[in-house]
Design an enzyme around this catalytic site. Structure first.
Site, PDB file in Angstrom:
ATOM      1  N   GLU A  39      -0.199  40.013 -50.745  1.00 24.28           N
ATOM      2  CA  GLU A  39       1.150  39.731 -50.221  1.00 24.28           C
ATOM      3  C   GLU A  39       2.176  40.692 -50.814  1.00 24.28           C
ATOM      4  O   GLU A  39       1.871  41.493 -51.709  1.00 24.28           O
ATOM      5  CB  GLU A  39       1.501  38.267 -50.507  1.00 24.28           C
ATOM      6  CG  GLU A  39       0.518  37.337 -49.812  1.00 24.28           C
ATOM      7  CD  GLU A  39       0.850  35.862 -49.964  1.00 24.28           C
ATOM      8  OE1 GLU A  39       1.672  35.504 -50.833  1.00 24.28           O
ATOM      9  OE2 GLU A  39       0.272  35.074 -49.203  1.00 24.28           O
ATOM     10  N   CYS A  95      -4.094  40.697 -44.710  1.00 25.88           N
ATOM     11  CA  CYS A  95      -5.075  39.614 -44.814  1.00 25.88           C
ATOM     12  C   CYS A  95      -6.356  40.104 -45.491  1.00 25.88           C
ATOM     13  O   CYS A  95      -6.663  41.297 -45.503  1.00 25.88           O
ATOM     14  CB  CYS A  95      -5.443  39.100 -43.430  1.00 25.88           C
ATOM     15  SG  CYS A  95      -4.125  38.264 -42.552  1.00 25.88           S
ATOM     16  N   GLU A 126      -9.390  39.800 -44.462  1.00 24.13           N
ATOM     17  CA  GLU A 126     -10.333  40.416 -43.516  1.00 24.13           C
ATOM     18  C   GLU A 126     -10.024  41.898 -43.319  1.00 24.13           C
ATOM     19  O   GLU A 126     -10.918  42.755 -43.351  1.00 24.13           O
ATOM     20  CB  GLU A 126     -10.249  39.720 -42.146  1.00 24.13           C
ATOM     21  CG  GLU A 126     -10.653  38.255 -42.175  1.00 24.13           C
ATOM     22  CD  GLU A 126      -9.485  37.312 -42.408  1.00 24.13           C
ATOM     23  OE1 GLU A 126      -8.566  37.651 -43.184  1.00 24.13           O
ATOM     24  OE2 GLU A 126      -9.486  36.225 -41.817  1.00 24.13           O
ATOM     25  N   CYS A 181      -6.804  35.573 -38.184  1.00 19.74           N
ATOM     26  CA  CYS A 181      -5.553  35.671 -37.413  1.00 19.74           C
ATOM     27  C   CYS A 181      -5.715  36.701 -36.288  1.00 19.74           C
ATOM     28  O   CYS A 181      -6.680  37.478 -36.253  1.00 19.74           O
ATOM     29  CB  CYS A 181      -4.379  36.024 -38.322  1.00 19.74           C
ATOM     30  SG  CYS A 181      -4.248  37.787 -38.717  1.00 19.74           S
TER      31      CYS A 181
HETATM   32  N1  THU Z   1      -4.469  35.122 -44.488  1.00 18.63           N
HETATM   33  C1  THU Z   1      -5.625  35.838 -44.604  1.00 18.63           C
HETATM   34  O1  THU Z   1      -5.860  36.543 -45.580  1.00 18.63           O
HETATM   35  N2  THU Z   1      -6.511  35.744 -43.578  1.00 18.63           N
HETATM   36  C2  THU Z   1      -6.352  34.972 -42.463  1.00 18.63           C
HETATM   37  O2  THU Z   1      -7.211  34.982 -41.582  1.00 18.63           O
HETATM   38  C3  THU Z   1      -5.156  34.152 -42.312  1.00 18.63           C
HETATM   39  C4  THU Z   1      -4.118  34.283 -43.383  1.00 18.63           C
HETATM   40  C5  THU Z   1      -3.509  35.189 -45.600  1.00 18.63           C
HETATM   41  C6  THU Z   1      -2.221  35.897 -45.297  1.00 18.63           C
HETATM   42  C7  THU Z   1      -1.275  35.259 -46.293  1.00 18.63           C
HETATM   43  O3  THU Z   1      -1.359  35.957 -47.529  1.00 18.63           O
HETATM   44  C8  THU Z   1      -1.815  33.861 -46.483  1.00 18.63           C
HETATM   45  O4  THU Z   1      -3.142  33.890 -46.002  1.00 18.63           O
HETATM   46  C9  THU Z   1      -1.034  32.780 -45.753  1.00 18.63           C
HETATM   47  O5  THU Z   1      -0.904  33.081 -44.415  1.00 18.63           O
END
Ligand code: THU
Length: 135
Positions: A48, A57, A59, A90
């Site tokens: 983040e 993310c 992935e 996502c």
């Molecule tokens: N996030 C992921 O790493 N992968 C996903 O498939 C969905 C969301 C992360 C992004 C963010 O840091 C946190 O999860 C909350 O959305």
């Protein structure tokens, strides 16, 4: 097709990756493992930023680790979230998975026995991809 013991091992690796997440804002740790067609494995966690929209993310982080090692074909993505229900990738990650995919399997695991076991074709039907550029 992955054997169940190998899948369990990959879920444990995704869980270990999630522990490295940099997520001071959401406090939601996600880990992902991508397995290439040749069987190599790359891991990623979410990262983040104080400028929230710059978050990457788990992935996509794992996929970019793969590309940095000049590998471009994914056969399996394993995602772990520290939840009771498994979480699907996502939309942005689906598009990036599709870039490197031919019939990729996607397994989402969590802290219960529940899993989502699906494919990129199911999660992103009718996708725009490299073939649409006529290359
Ligand atoms: N996030 C992921 O790493 N992968 C996903 O498939 C969905 C969301 C992360 C992004 C963010 O840091 C946190 O999860 C909350 O959305």
């Amino acid at each position: 097709m992955e054997t169940e013991p190998n899948l369990i091992r990959l879920i444990e690796l995704a869980k270990a990756a999630s522990k490295k997440a940099y997520c001071p804002y959401s406090k939601f740790q996600v880990g992902a493992i991508v397995v290439t067609e040749s069987g190599e494995e790359f891991s990623g966690c979410n990262v983040e930023n104080a400028s929230y929209g710059l978050t990457i993310c788990a992935e996509r982080n794992a996929i970019f680790q793969m590309v940095a090692q000049a590998r471009h074909r994914i056969k399996l993505v394993v995602i772990y979230t520290p939840t009771k229900e498994p979480a699907s990738p996502c939309g942005a990650c689906r598009q990036v998975i599709n870039e490197f995919a031919t019939g990729v399997r996607i397994v989402s695991a969590c802290d219960s026995e529940k899993r989502i076991d699906t494919t990129i074709d199911h999660l992103l039907p009718g996708a725009f991809g490299p073939n649409n550029l006529g290359n």
